[in-house]
Scaffold this motif. Structure first.
Motif, PDB file in Angstrom:
ATOM      1  N   UNK A  76      -1.480   2.035   7.803  1.00 25.87           N
ATOM      2  CA  UNK A  76      -0.767   3.319   7.775  1.00 25.87           C
ATOM      3  C   UNK A  76       0.548   3.150   7.007  1.00 25.87           C
ATOM      4  N   UNK A  77       0.714   3.967   5.988  1.00 22.95           N
ATOM      5  CA  UNK A  77       1.943   3.964   5.192  1.00 22.95           C
ATOM      6  C   UNK A  77       2.270   2.578   4.650  1.00 22.95           C
ATOM      7  N   UNK A  78       1.234   1.849   4.266  1.00 20.68           N
ATOM      8  CA  UNK A  78       1.427   0.536   3.658  1.00 20.68           C
ATOM      9  C   UNK A  78       1.602  -0.606   4.632  1.00 20.68           C
ATOM     10  N   UNK A  79       1.495  -0.337   5.927  1.00 23.66           N
ATOM     11  CA  UNK A  79       1.733  -1.378   6.931  1.00 23.66           C
ATOM     12  C   UNK A  79       0.526  -1.520   7.854  1.00 23.66           C
ATOM     13  N   UNK A 135      -6.572   1.519 -13.422  1.00 21.47           N
ATOM     14  CA  UNK A 135      -6.030   0.205 -13.036  1.00 21.47           C
ATOM     15  C   UNK A 135      -6.592  -0.231 -11.681  1.00 21.47           C
ATOM     16  N   UNK A 136      -6.701   0.695 -10.735  1.00 23.66           N
ATOM     17  CA  UNK A 136      -7.265   0.361  -9.431  1.00 23.66           C
ATOM     18  C   UNK A 136      -8.730  -0.067  -9.563  1.00 23.66           C
ATOM     19  N   UNK A 137      -9.469   0.587 -10.459  1.00 27.45           N
ATOM     20  CA  UNK A 137     -10.860   0.174 -10.705  1.00 27.45           C
ATOM     21  C   UNK A 137     -10.920  -1.265 -11.194  1.00 27.45           C
ATOM     22  N   UNK A 140      -9.799  -2.997   0.921  1.00 27.11           N
ATOM     23  CA  UNK A 140      -9.579  -2.239  -0.303  1.00 27.11           C
ATOM     24  C   UNK A 140      -8.201  -1.582  -0.287  1.00 27.11           C
ATOM     25  N   UNK A 141      -7.781  -1.054   0.863  1.00 22.09           N
ATOM     26  CA  UNK A 141      -6.458  -0.440   0.955  1.00 22.09           C
ATOM     27  C   UNK A 141      -5.371  -1.459   0.626  1.00 22.09           C
ATOM     28  N   UNK A 142      -5.529  -2.692   1.096  1.00 20.37           N
ATOM     29  CA  UNK A 142      -4.565  -3.746   0.779  1.00 20.37           C
ATOM     30  C   UNK A 142      -4.546  -4.043  -0.716  1.00 20.37           C
ATOM     31  N   UNK A 143      -5.722  -4.147  -1.313  1.00 14.39           N
ATOM     32  CA  UNK A 143      -5.827  -4.444  -2.742  1.00 14.39           C
ATOM     33  C   UNK A 143      -5.154  -3.358  -3.568  1.00 14.39           C
ATOM     34  N   UNK A 144      -5.427  -2.105  -3.227  1.00  9.41           N
ATOM     35  CA  UNK A 144      -4.888  -0.992  -4.011  1.00  9.41           C
ATOM     36  C   UNK A 144      -3.365  -0.909  -3.893  1.00  9.41           C
ATOM     37  N   UNK A 145      -2.842  -1.082  -2.706  1.00  7.36           N
ATOM     38  CA  UNK A 145      -1.384  -0.976  -2.575  1.00  7.36           C
ATOM     39  C   UNK A 145      -0.676  -2.161  -3.223  1.00  7.36           C
ATOM     40  N   UNK A 146      -1.286  -3.335  -3.163  1.00  7.25           N
ATOM     41  CA  UNK A 146      -0.709  -4.476  -3.874  1.00  7.25           C
ATOM     42  C   UNK A 146      -0.711  -4.231  -5.382  1.00  7.25           C
ATOM     43  N   UNK A 147      -1.634  -3.378  -5.836  1.00  5.38           N
ATOM     44  CA  UNK A 147      -1.748  -3.084  -7.262  1.00  5.38           C
ATOM     45  C   UNK A 147      -0.960  -1.880  -7.725  1.00  5.38           C
TER      46      UNK A 147
END
Length: 511
Positions: free
Chosen positions: A21-24, A86-88, A199-206
């Motif tokens: 939630x909200x990056x955390x 970029x996310x792809x 996937x949520x972790x990967x996308x936010x790190x990106x």
């Protein structure tokens, strides 16, 4: 990770995942956890937070804040399209990890997982292209007016995804959500939450701003219910059973949320006498048993012309009995487990129902006797013959490696059997006569029809059903456009004064 099972994990070393939630990573307020099992072994492979009303409210609030944040809301369609591309690329770089995590979590053979998830990045590229190419309309109208439309992101999207294709189905909705400028709260199945969390972790790190993609884990009756009832959502996207869709849709409708629902199915496959029997059996095995039959478009009812009925049944039974059921990480495995012991018992109850109704069990219908598979949720691929369309096994969705064969004599009889169902998601036709095939396309009640194939999808091709199989479409421009609201703008281009009340005798335009 090697292509074998991970060793049995001691309970005190099992990884615990919070909501995203909200990056955390956020623990559940109750402190309760849900055990996540590997269907192939029954082992607990992870524990996830058991969410409810409080966590859903927090996630929806984060999504609403992100919707209007400078990081997200002011991004131009071209900038957003570049980010989604970029996310792809990021997803593609992490596919090997996602392949193994998905196979471990939902039990599909690794070959199937690779074939399916490897296409998911193209969903993001396709929707990014639609975002970049998006054009609003100028509408010719009568009088001195310039009229145009503006499409705006619909808002916060509630995305409820199932266990059978956990990452692909989540992505087919996350992709247009992000490309359109919406934000989302995803509630994955409690059985298979791990790849969506990753996937949520990967996308936010990106570079995806926090709060745009939130994941709340939990049960449908608690977290799912709280999400669909939340007045902060603007659109519900759900893939699941028809009854779940009916309940969720009614709840979301109370807040006038837009809806896209992909629900149950009982796919008819019409096999005509001019089609090669061996090729028909090849496609029957693929349609019925890929994903252990746990697909909404599973080839559930093979409606076969009587001229080839006997050899079709004989060959399908023999091929089904020969399929290798086993460890999904073993390259030799052709059919993996169903998702849970509850689901296996459901399949076995339908086996007993078929016998009681007088159908002929010609393959499977049992739990494998291999001791190496004893801990998992396996059931042999099952085929019933001499079925009528009034039997329970021909009418209700089994959601397992289970198919029936029904004979027909005339084209009218075939279409009558095919359409005699409350569902209308997929259908398939096997014939060498293209005129007949196209004639049946017009007559059959289904949102998707395959001619001499099965289960094929493309990011550009719309996907959805009729009748009790749902409403709306996923994939294609139809899905992308459904993530927007349309605002009409009329500009008066005349300098002439307009005074309705002073010019009462003059002809004036009211509307």
């Amino acid at each position: 990770m090697s292509e074998t099972h991970a060793p049995t994990t001691a309970a005190d070393t099992v990884k615990v995942f919070g909501h995203h939630i909200n990056g955390c990573s956020v623990p559940s307020a109750s402190g309760r956890l849900i055990d996540v099992h590997a269907p192939a072994t029954g082992e607990v492979i992870a524990r996830v937070a058991d969410g409810g009303l409080q966590e859903v409210q927090q996630a929806v609030a984060a999504a609403r804040t992100a919707l209007t944040s400078p990081e997200w809301a002011v991004m131009s369609p071209r900038e957003r399209g570049k980010l989604v591309i970029h996310l792809a690329e990021l997803m593609e770089r992490n596919l090997e990890e996602l392949f193994h995590l998905e196979t471990l979590n939902n039990g599909r053979p690794l070959r199937e997982t690779r074939s399916q998830i490897s296409r998911a990045p193209d969903l993001f590229r396709y929707n990014a292209a639609l975002a970049i190419a998006r054009r609003d309309d100028v509408i010719p109208v009568e009088g001195p007016y310039f009229t145009f439309t503006k499409r705006l992101p619909i808002g916060v999207v509630a995305n409820i995804s199932p266990f059978n294709h956990p990452l692909l189905i989540a992505c087919r909705n996350i992709a247009p959500t992000l490309a359109s400028g919406c934000t989302t709260v995803v509630k994955p199945s409690e059985y298979t939450p791990l790849t969506v969390l990753r996937l949520a972790e990967i996308f936010e790190a990106g570079g995806l701003p926090p709060g745009v993609l939130n994941v709340v884990t939990g049960y449908g009756a608690t977290a799912g219910k709280a999400l669909v009832e939340n007045p902060g959502i603007n659109k519900l996207v759900l893939t699941g059973g028809t009854e779940s869709g009916r309940l969720a849709g009614a709840a979301a409708a109370s807040n006038f949320a837009h809806q896209t629902l992909e629900l149950g199915g009982k796919t008819p496959v019409l096999v005509f006498g001019d089609y090669d029997v061996d090729r028909a059996v090849d496609l029957a095995l693929f349609g019925a048993f890929v994903g252990a039959g746990q697909t909404c478009v599973c080839a559930a009812r093979h409606i076969v012309h009587r001229s080839i009925y006997a050899p079709f049944v004989e060959k399908l039974a023999a091929r089904a009995d020969a399929l290798r059921v086993g460890d999904p990480f073993d390259p030799a495995t052709q059919v993996g487990p169903v998702i849970s012991e509850k689901q296996r018992q459901r399949v076995l109850r339908f086996v007993e129902a078929g016998k009681a109704e007088g159908a002929r069990l010609v393959a499977g219908g049992v739990v494998p006797d291999d001791p190496a598979l004893a801990g998992g949720f396996f059931v042999r691929p099952t085929v019933f013959a001499d079925v009528t369309n009034q039997m329970q096994i021909a009418r209700e969705e089994v959601f397992g490696p289970f198919t029936v064969v029904i004979p027909f004599d005339t084209e009218d009889e075939a279409i009558e059997i095919a359409n005699d169902t409350p569902y209308g998601l997929g259908a398939a036709i096997r014939t060498n006569d293209i005129t007949r095939a196209l004639r049946f396309v017009d007559q059959i009640d289904a949102g998707i029809v395959w001619i001499n194939d099965h289960h094929r999808i493309d990011p550009a091709s719309p996907w959805g059903g009729v009748k009790l199989s749902g409403t709306g479409r996923e994939y294609g421009e139809e899905a992308f456009n459904a993530y927007f609201t349309t605002k009409a703008v009329m500009v008066r281009t005349s300098d002439e004064r307009f005074d309705w009340f002073a010019d009462a005798d003059a002809p004036q335009r009211l509307n």
